[in-house]
Scaffold this motif. Structure first.
Motif, PDB file in Angstrom:
ATOM      1  N   LEU A   9       0.828  -1.209   0.000  1.00  0.00           N
ATOM      2  CA  LEU A   9       0.000   0.000   0.000  1.00  0.00           C
ATOM      3  C   LEU A   9       0.858   1.254   0.000  1.00  0.00           C
ATOM      4  N   VAL A  10       1.810   1.345   0.900  1.00  0.00           N
ATOM      5  CA  VAL A  10       2.578   2.583   1.005  1.00  0.00           C
ATOM      6  C   VAL A  10       3.488   2.770  -0.210  1.00  0.00           C
ATOM      7  N   ARG A  11       3.955   1.689  -0.798  1.00  0.00           N
ATOM      8  CA  ARG A  11       4.751   1.823  -2.028  1.00  0.00           C
ATOM      9  C   ARG A  11       3.905   2.414  -3.146  1.00  0.00           C
ATOM     10  N   ALA A  12       2.675   1.924  -3.268  1.00  0.00           N
ATOM     11  CA  ALA A  12       1.788   2.448  -4.304  1.00  0.00           C
ATOM     12  C   ALA A  12       1.466   3.914  -4.039  1.00  0.00           C
ATOM     13  N   GLN A  13       1.260   4.283  -2.777  1.00  0.00           N
ATOM     14  CA  GLN A  13       0.960   5.670  -2.444  1.00  0.00           C
ATOM     15  C   GLN A  13       2.135   6.592  -2.745  1.00  0.00           C
ATOM     16  N   PHE A  14       3.342   6.144  -2.438  1.00  0.00           N
ATOM     17  CA  PHE A  14       4.522   6.947  -2.754  1.00  0.00           C
ATOM     18  C   PHE A  14       4.667   7.129  -4.260  1.00  0.00           C
ATOM     19  N   ALA A  15       4.482   6.051  -5.004  1.00  0.00           N
ATOM     20  CA  ALA A  15       4.603   6.137  -6.460  1.00  0.00           C
ATOM     21  C   ALA A  15       3.609   7.153  -7.023  1.00  0.00           C
ATOM     22  N   ASP A  16       2.391   7.137  -6.503  1.00  0.00           N
ATOM     23  CA  ASP A  16       1.378   8.080  -6.970  1.00  0.00           C
ATOM     24  C   ASP A  16       1.754   9.504  -6.594  1.00  0.00           C
ATOM     25  N   ALA A  17       2.248   9.696  -5.360  1.00  0.00           N
ATOM     26  CA  ALA A  17       2.609  11.037  -4.916  1.00  0.00           C
ATOM     27  C   ALA A  17       3.757  11.616  -5.735  1.00  0.00           C
ATOM     28  N   LEU A  18       4.760  10.808  -6.010  1.00  0.00           N
ATOM     29  CA  LEU A  18       5.895  11.290  -6.803  1.00  0.00           C
ATOM     30  C   LEU A  18       5.477  11.579  -8.237  1.00  0.00           C
ATOM     31  N   ASP A  19       4.578  10.745  -8.766  1.00  0.00           N
ATOM     32  CA  ASP A  19       4.085  10.970 -10.123  1.00  0.00           C
ATOM     33  C   ASP A  19       3.317  12.288 -10.198  1.00  0.00           C
ATOM     34  N   ARG A  20       2.493  12.541  -9.184  1.00  0.00           N
ATOM     35  CA  ARG A  20       1.734  13.789  -9.160  1.00  0.00           C
ATOM     36  C   ARG A  20       2.658  14.994  -9.017  1.00  0.00           C
ATOM     37  N   ALA A  21       3.753  14.824  -8.266  1.00  0.00           N
ATOM     38  CA  ALA A  21       4.697  15.930  -8.103  1.00  0.00           C
ATOM     39  C   ALA A  21       5.503  16.180  -9.366  1.00  0.00           C
ATOM     40  N   GLY A  22       5.550  15.202 -10.245  1.00  0.00           N
ATOM     41  CA  GLY A  22       6.278  15.353 -11.498  1.00  0.00           C
ATOM     42  C   GLY A  22       7.784  15.340 -11.345  1.00  0.00           C
ATOM     43  N   THR A  23       8.279  14.808 -10.220  1.00  0.00           N
ATOM     44  CA  THR A  23       9.732  14.771  -9.983  1.00  0.00           C
ATOM     45  C   THR A  23      10.129  13.375  -9.524  1.00  0.00           C
ATOM     46  N   ILE A  24       9.920  12.399 -10.348  1.00  0.00           N
ATOM     47  CA  ILE A  24      10.271  11.039  -9.990  1.00  0.00           C
ATOM     48  C   ILE A  24      11.795  10.898 -10.036  1.00  0.00           C
ATOM     49  N   PRO A  25      12.446  10.519  -8.929  1.00  0.00           N
ATOM     50  CA  PRO A  25      13.915  10.383  -8.926  1.00  0.00           C
ATOM     51  C   PRO A  25      14.391   9.332  -9.931  1.00  0.00           C
ATOM     52  N   ALA A  26      15.626   9.495 -10.357  1.00  0.00           N
ATOM     53  CA  ALA A  26      16.193   8.562 -11.335  1.00  0.00           C
ATOM     54  C   ALA A  26      16.265   7.146 -10.784  1.00  0.00           C
ATOM     55  N   GLU A  27      16.498   7.017  -9.491  1.00  0.00           N
ATOM     56  CA  GLU A  27      16.565   5.693  -8.861  1.00  0.00           C
ATOM     57  C   GLU A  27      15.674   5.682  -7.632  1.00  0.00           C
ATOM     58  N   VAL A  28      14.779   4.710  -7.589  1.00  0.00           N
ATOM     59  CA  VAL A  28      13.888   4.522  -6.444  1.00  0.00           C
ATOM     60  C   VAL A  28      14.010   3.071  -6.014  1.00  0.00           C
ATOM     61  N   ARG A  29      14.440   2.851  -4.775  1.00  0.00           N
ATOM     62  CA  ARG A  29      14.634   1.476  -4.318  1.00  0.00           C
ATOM     63  C   ARG A  29      13.984   1.268  -2.961  1.00  0.00           C
ATOM     64  N   TRP A  30      13.247   0.167  -2.864  1.00  0.00           N
ATOM     65  CA  TRP A  30      12.577  -0.216  -1.624  1.00  0.00           C
ATOM     66  C   TRP A  30      13.193  -1.508  -1.092  1.00  0.00           C
ATOM     67  N   GLU A  31      13.339  -1.590   0.221  1.00  0.00           N
ATOM     68  CA  GLU A  31      13.798  -2.822   0.865  1.00  0.00           C
ATOM     69  C   GLU A  31      12.946  -3.063   2.104  1.00  0.00           C
ATOM     70  N   LEU A  32      12.401  -4.266   2.204  1.00  0.00           N
ATOM     71  CA  LEU A  32      11.595  -4.630   3.360  1.00  0.00           C
ATOM     72  C   LEU A  32      12.388  -5.598   4.222  1.00  0.00           C
ATOM     73  N   ALA A  33      12.705  -5.179   5.446  1.00  0.00           N
ATOM     74  CA  ALA A  33      13.432  -6.028   6.391  1.00  0.00           C
ATOM     75  C   ALA A  33      12.431  -6.596   7.387  1.00  0.00           C
ATOM     76  N   ARG A  34      12.217  -7.912   7.317  1.00  0.00           N
ATOM     77  CA  ARG A  34      11.227  -8.547   8.180  1.00  0.00           C
ATOM     78  C   ARG A  34      11.824  -8.803   9.557  1.00  0.00           C
ATOM     79  N   THR A  35      11.954  -7.738  10.306  1.00  0.00           N
ATOM     80  CA  THR A  35      12.458  -7.842  11.679  1.00  0.00           C
ATOM     81  C   THR A  35      11.351  -8.187  12.671  1.00  0.00           C
ATOM     82  N   ASP A  36      10.111  -8.287  12.168  1.00  0.00           N
ATOM     83  CA  ASP A  36       8.967  -8.552  13.042  1.00  0.00           C
ATOM     84  C   ASP A  36       8.909 -10.013  13.469  1.00  0.00           C
ATOM     85  N   ARG A  37       8.300 -10.235  14.626  1.00  0.00           N
ATOM     86  CA  ARG A  37       8.072 -11.592  15.131  1.00  0.00           C
ATOM     87  C   ARG A  37       6.573 -11.786  15.359  1.00  0.00           C
TER      88      ARG A  37
END
Length: 567
Positions: free
Chosen positions: A315-343
């Motif tokens: 969800l939050v990845r999709a929201q960020f993508a939409d927000a950056l698209d609306r801002a018209g300034t999508i960075p050249a490199e966008v990288r996400w990493e999910l660290a499953r530190t949860d138990r």
């Protein structure tokens, strides 16, 4: 025969323990005290410092350490050799002279220059890695303090040793021995129990800094001052020998040291003797390092708590993508990493959380600035349940890139600026040998078949890892012959890739060092454009070795301590 030269180290990097200089000067006898202040990232930092003030570009910490210790070093007759000059060794030498005059200590100060090269357009620094010849010339002329720019880390030891014992460029085995000792000393307390895989067996809360007793034939004993913390044993020295090296040939401007000839033996409590280092003529080129600003980066770390972690991340990845698209300034490199530190069913909120990390990069600071931080803030009340971040987003920051190249050794201008100002040209080695890989040595006989148990590799093996530009090296060693017979056959490149899936698509080269019961793996490209670019969660690969040790594989029961039942 001349007695051994006692060389200590008081700095492994710019920012190391400030009072180490005083500790080393007061802890026991020394002839020379060295300090290593330079690293790939440090040169970028000094390059930016020099942009603000052309008189700077050196490690100011070194000056502050001398304020308290210059008189002590003079009183005890200890020479000081440090590469703290960075990009401006002449400026640091002048500052040391001014300090000496202020505190009333009569010291002779010299410096080494010639490493600085023409800086290509778009870069901040360009430096050749010089050897120890300039340091030796300064010490032979009576210098008490020698500051340098970008010499090799081991040159801080080869220079004083060559000055003491009169070695010339043809004393290859002796020089190789000094290079090996210098490599052990260069990272300070990493040789005395710091960052050590088997740290639980020793008191390493405040390890003492290391020193080497170097003999005229190049052999040495690695030790530390009596009464200081930490430990020096075969394991700590082996770990440091493997650190940030590759194959059996360890090349430098003075000599190529053959690591596969080195033998380590105990020499008493906290003493390890290094023998057998063979030397070959150095390669015909010097390493060159260049630093440039690569662009701008920003980072946001979001905390995802409890249930539906993957869905919350989506969800939050999709929201960020939409927000950056609306801002018209999508960075050249966008990288996400999910660290499953949860138990699951966690007893505390923190242990119920996973970390979702967003890293963006672009040549334009605006593309990673307000658009990214604004998107993060504006989602605060309209995203996944439990939305929060580890810290407020910033406006972005510049990142650097470290690049390597080569310079013909005969073209280098290596100059020792002696205490009286005379300039002595240091000739190149004069004879060279192209660097080539050593044929893989025969492997030991494999262990006979027997019961095994699924266990972490670290139950049997130690490891230490680090960076060289965009590559990572992972040295793995064991402490007895039985474990070596198993490791040499078990930890192949294929098994290494299997245990560390991040390396699966990269070139991995394995080097075998039987005398050390060790394997050294070089992973090409794991770190992208190097530490200054911060392309990875662990940008210097410091913990890759510990990750490897934590991975499970079938281990012979006979090697486990204490032995366990097979399953």
């Amino acid at each position: 025969m001349t007695g051994p030269l006692r060389i200590g180290n008081a700095s492994g990097f710019y920012g190391d323990r400030f009072d180490a200089v005083h500790e080393m000067l007061t802890g026991g006898p020394l002839d020379v005290l060295t300090g290593d202040y330079l690293a790939e990232l440090t040169l970028l930092i000094l390059g930016r410092s020099r942009l603000k003030d052309p008189r700077r570009g050196y490690a100011t910490t070194f000056l502050r350490q001398l304020e308290d210790n210059l008189g002590l070093a003079h009183e005890r007759g200890v020479k000081i050799v440090a590469n703290a000059g960075g990009l401006n060794p002449a400026g640091l030498a002048d500052a040391v002279r001014d300090l000496a005059a202020t505190v009333g200590v009569p010291v002779r100060v010299a410096h080494v220059e010639g490493d600085g090269l023409p800086v290509p357009e778009g870069h901040l620094t360009a430096n050749a890695y010089l050897g120890g010849g300039g340091i030796a010339a300064c010490l032979r002329d009576g210098a008490d303090i020698v500051v340098t720019g970008r010499v090799t880390d081991a040159a801080l030891v080869t220079g004083p040793a060559a000055a003491r014992f009169g070695w010339g460029p043809d004393d290859l085995d002796a020089l190789a021995g000094a290079v090996v000792a210098g490599h052990v000393l260069e990272c300070g307390t990493q040789a005395t129990g710091g960052n050590y895989a088997f740290f639980t067996g020793h008191d390493v809360r405040r390890p003492g800094f290391p020193l080497a007793e170097i003999h005229e034939d190049g052999s040495s004993v690695i030790t530390k001052h009596d009464g200081t913390g930490g430990v020096v044993d075969i394991g700590t020295v082996t770990a440091q020998l493997l650190y940030e090296t590759a194959g059996a040939r360890y090349a430098g401007p003075d000599v190529t040291a053959r690591l596969d000839t080195v033998t380590l033996t105990p020499d008493g409590p906290d003493r390890v003797r290094i023998n057998g280092a063979r030397g070959e003529a150095p390669p015909p080129t010097l390493k060159v390092g260049r630093c440039r600003l690569g662009g701008w980066r920003n980072e946001v770390v979001l905390v995802l708590t409890g249930l539906d972690i993957e869905a919350k991340a989506a969800l939050v990845r999709a929201q960020f993508a939409d927000a950056l698209d609306r801002a018209g300034t999508i960075p050249a490199e966008v990288r996400w990493e999910l660290a499953r530190t949860d138990r699951p069913d966690a007893a505390t909120e923190e242990t119920a959380g996973a970390l979702l990390r967003l890293v963006v990069r672009d040549k334009d600071p605006e593309a990673v600035g307000r658009a990214v931080s604004g998107a993060a803030v504006e989602l605060a009340l309209g995203s996944y349940p439990g939305f929060h971040m580890t810290a407020p987003p910033g406006k972005g920051a510049p990142y650097g890139v470290f690049e390597t190249g080569h310079l013909p050794a005969e073209e280098a201008v290596h100059v020792a600026v002696l205490p009286d100002g005379r300039r002595e040209h240091v000739p190149p080695a004069g004879r060279y040998r192209e660097l080539e890989a050593v044929a893989e040595p025969p492997l030991p006989e494999p262990l006979p078949a027997g019961p095994v148990r699924d266990a972490p590799l670290g139950r049997v093996a130690g490891a230490r890892s680090g960076d060289k530009g965009g590559d990572a090296n992972v040295g793995v060693w064991v402490r007895d012959d039985a474990a070596w017979r198993w490791l040499a056959h078990e930890l192949t490149v294929a098994r290494f890739r299997e245990l560390l899936p991040e390396t699966a698509g990269l070139t991995v080269v394995r080097h075998v060092l039987p005398n050390l019961r060790a394997l050294n793996f070089v992973v090409h490209g794991l770190l992208g454009e190097g530490v200054a670019a911060q392309a990875r969660f662990d940008p210097q690969a410091k913990a890759v070795g510990e990750w490897l040790r934590s991975r499970h594989l079938p281990v012979p029961v006979a090697l486990l301590d204490p032995p366990e039942e097979a399953v």
